[in-house]
Design a protein around this motif. Structure first.
Motif, PDB file in Angstrom:
ATOM      1  N   THR A  54      16.526 -11.427  31.522  1.00 34.96           N
ATOM      2  CA  THR A  54      16.345 -10.202  30.751  1.00 34.96           C
ATOM      3  C   THR A  54      16.436 -10.546  29.279  1.00 34.96           C
ATOM      4  OG1 THR A  54      18.694  -9.593  30.537  1.00 34.96           O
ATOM      5  CG2 THR A  54      17.570  -8.938  32.576  1.00 34.96           C
ATOM      6  N   ALA A  55      16.067  -9.589  28.424  1.00 37.98           N
ATOM      7  CA  ALA A  55      16.149  -9.798  26.977  1.00 37.98           C
ATOM      8  C   ALA A  55      17.593  -9.999  26.527  1.00 37.98           C
ATOM      9  CB  ALA A  55      15.518  -8.613  26.239  1.00 37.98           C
ATOM     10  N   ARG A  56      18.553  -9.561  27.342  1.00 37.52           N
ATOM     11  CA  ARG A  56      19.968  -9.750  26.991  1.00 37.52           C
ATOM     12  C   ARG A  56      20.360 -11.225  27.015  1.00 37.52           C
ATOM     13  NH1 ARG A  56      20.221  -5.196  30.254  1.00 37.52           N
ATOM     14  NH2 ARG A  56      20.798  -6.430  32.066  1.00 37.52           N
ATOM     15  N   GLU A  60      26.470 -12.218   9.633  1.00 39.54           N
ATOM     16  CA  GLU A  60      27.502 -12.333  10.651  1.00 39.54           C
ATOM     17  C   GLU A  60      26.928 -12.340  12.056  1.00 39.54           C
ATOM     18  OE1 GLU A  60      27.687  -8.051   9.012  1.00 39.54           O
ATOM     19  OE2 GLU A  60      27.463 -10.099   8.271  1.00 39.54           O
ATOM     20  N   ASP A  61      25.664 -11.915  12.201  1.00 40.56           N
ATOM     21  CA  ASP A  61      25.047 -11.909  13.523  1.00 40.56           C
ATOM     22  C   ASP A  61      24.817 -13.312  14.047  1.00 40.56           C
ATOM     23  OD1 ASP A  61      24.956  -9.192  13.635  1.00 40.56           O
ATOM     24  OD2 ASP A  61      22.926  -9.029  12.827  1.00 40.56           O
ATOM     25  N   ASP A  62      24.896 -14.321  13.153  1.00 39.21           N
ATOM     26  CA  ASP A  62      24.653 -15.696  13.568  1.00 39.21           C
ATOM     27  C   ASP A  62      25.619 -16.149  14.635  1.00 39.21           C
ATOM     28  OD1 ASP A  62      22.697 -15.690  11.732  1.00 39.21           O
ATOM     29  OD2 ASP A  62      23.504 -17.277  10.455  1.00 39.21           O
ATOM     30  N   ASP A  63      26.804 -15.555  14.680  1.00 39.92           N
ATOM     31  CA  ASP A  63      27.809 -15.984  15.650  1.00 39.92           C
ATOM     32  C   ASP A  63      27.730 -15.194  16.935  1.00 39.92           C
ATOM     33  OD1 ASP A  63      28.873 -17.898  13.937  1.00 39.92           O
ATOM     34  OD2 ASP A  63      30.138 -16.411  12.936  1.00 39.92           O
ATOM     35  N   ASP A  64      26.784 -14.232  16.984  1.00 41.14           N
ATOM     36  CA  ASP A  64      26.662 -13.416  18.184  1.00 41.14           C
ATOM     37  C   ASP A  64      25.770 -14.087  19.196  1.00 41.14           C
ATOM     38  OD1 ASP A  64      28.224 -11.554  17.008  1.00 41.14           O
ATOM     39  OD2 ASP A  64      26.569 -10.276  16.326  1.00 41.14           O
ATOM     40  N   GLY A  65      25.846 -13.626  20.418  1.00 40.34           N
ATOM     41  CA  GLY A  65      24.939 -14.109  21.464  1.00 40.34           C
ATOM     42  C   GLY A  65      25.579 -15.168  22.305  1.00 40.34           C
ATOM     43  N   ASP A  66      25.255 -15.167  23.573  1.00 38.39           N
ATOM     44  CA  ASP A  66      25.770 -16.158  24.500  1.00 38.39           C
ATOM     45  C   ASP A  66      24.952 -17.416  24.416  1.00 38.39           C
ATOM     46  OD1 ASP A  66      26.246 -13.552  26.923  1.00 38.39           O
ATOM     47  OD2 ASP A  66      27.625 -14.333  25.418  1.00 38.39           O
TER      48      ASP A  66
END
Length: 210
Positions: free
Chosen positions: A167-169, A194-200
């Motif tokens: 999925t897109a997630r 700060e979004d740079d540290d987000d995501g699995d």
């Protein structure tokens, strides 16, 4: 209903249903949903249960049964992908405008053209959108219930399948993309620093390479 009538409509044994699902997935050029498979199977079959058995049977094999959006398909085991490298066709690199547009659609979907332009800060050319549509990586989504009812864009199952995502997630974070050298250090449109540290960490670091 008599016993005779019941037997006439009895579903095939689960082992046979599993074989049916296996045959359909093997022969199909595109991923199949459970609804697609069950519609082709005899009355009373349970495609979901048959698929569960089939997935377990192929665990650890050279090919696996994987989910692609809301559908299912046979795919080469991830650790054996290097064996297919000789079949790679010439790759066309996307322009930065196309990469940014694709990223915005992937991370902000559903999104309108006006919203893409607002995030990027520049107009989106028709050629850029057409290229992504021709690749089959984005498609038209539902129209917004706002004045003018603008159409939205979303990523496709082809996009998910190409990059090995369910999925897109499962999209990688910007930090992973930059560490892989696939993005420069400029902030991506619509994303804060700060979004740079987000995501699995998904291992899909080839995201915008092609």
């Amino acid at each position: 209903m008599t016993k005779t009538e019941t037997s006439l409509f009895a579903a095939p044994p689960m082992a046979e249903q599993e074989r049916m699902v296996e045959a359909m997935l093997f022969a199909s050029a595109a991923p199949l949903s459970l609804r697609d498979m069950e519609a082709r199977m005899p009355h009373g079959c349970d495609a979901a249960e048959a698929l569960a058995y089939l997935r377990r049977r192929y665990e650890g094999r050279g090919v696996n049964v994987v989910r692609v959006g809301d559908a299912w398909a046979f795919r080469t085991a991830p650790d054996l992908g290097f064996l297919m490298s000789h079949e790679t066709v010439e790759q066309k690199k996307l322009s930065r405008a196309a990469i940014e547009t694709l990223a915005i659609v992937a991370y902000h979907q559903p999104v309108t053209r006006a919203e893409i332009e607002e995030i990027r800060g520049v107009a989106v050319s028709r050629g850029t959108v057409d290229q992504l549509l021709e690749l089959g990586w984005i498609r038209f989504g539902r129209r917004r219930m706002t004045p003018g009812r603008p159409v939205t864009f979303v990523v496709t199952e082809t996009f998910l399948d190409h990059f090995g995502l369910e999925t897109a997630r499962d999209l990688p974070g910007l930090k992973e993309l930059r560490q892989a050298g696939l993005l420069d250090n400029r902030p991506m449109p619509g994303m804060d620093a700060e979004d740079d540290d987000d995501g699995d960490e998904t291992g899909q670091t080839e995201m915008f390479e092609e």
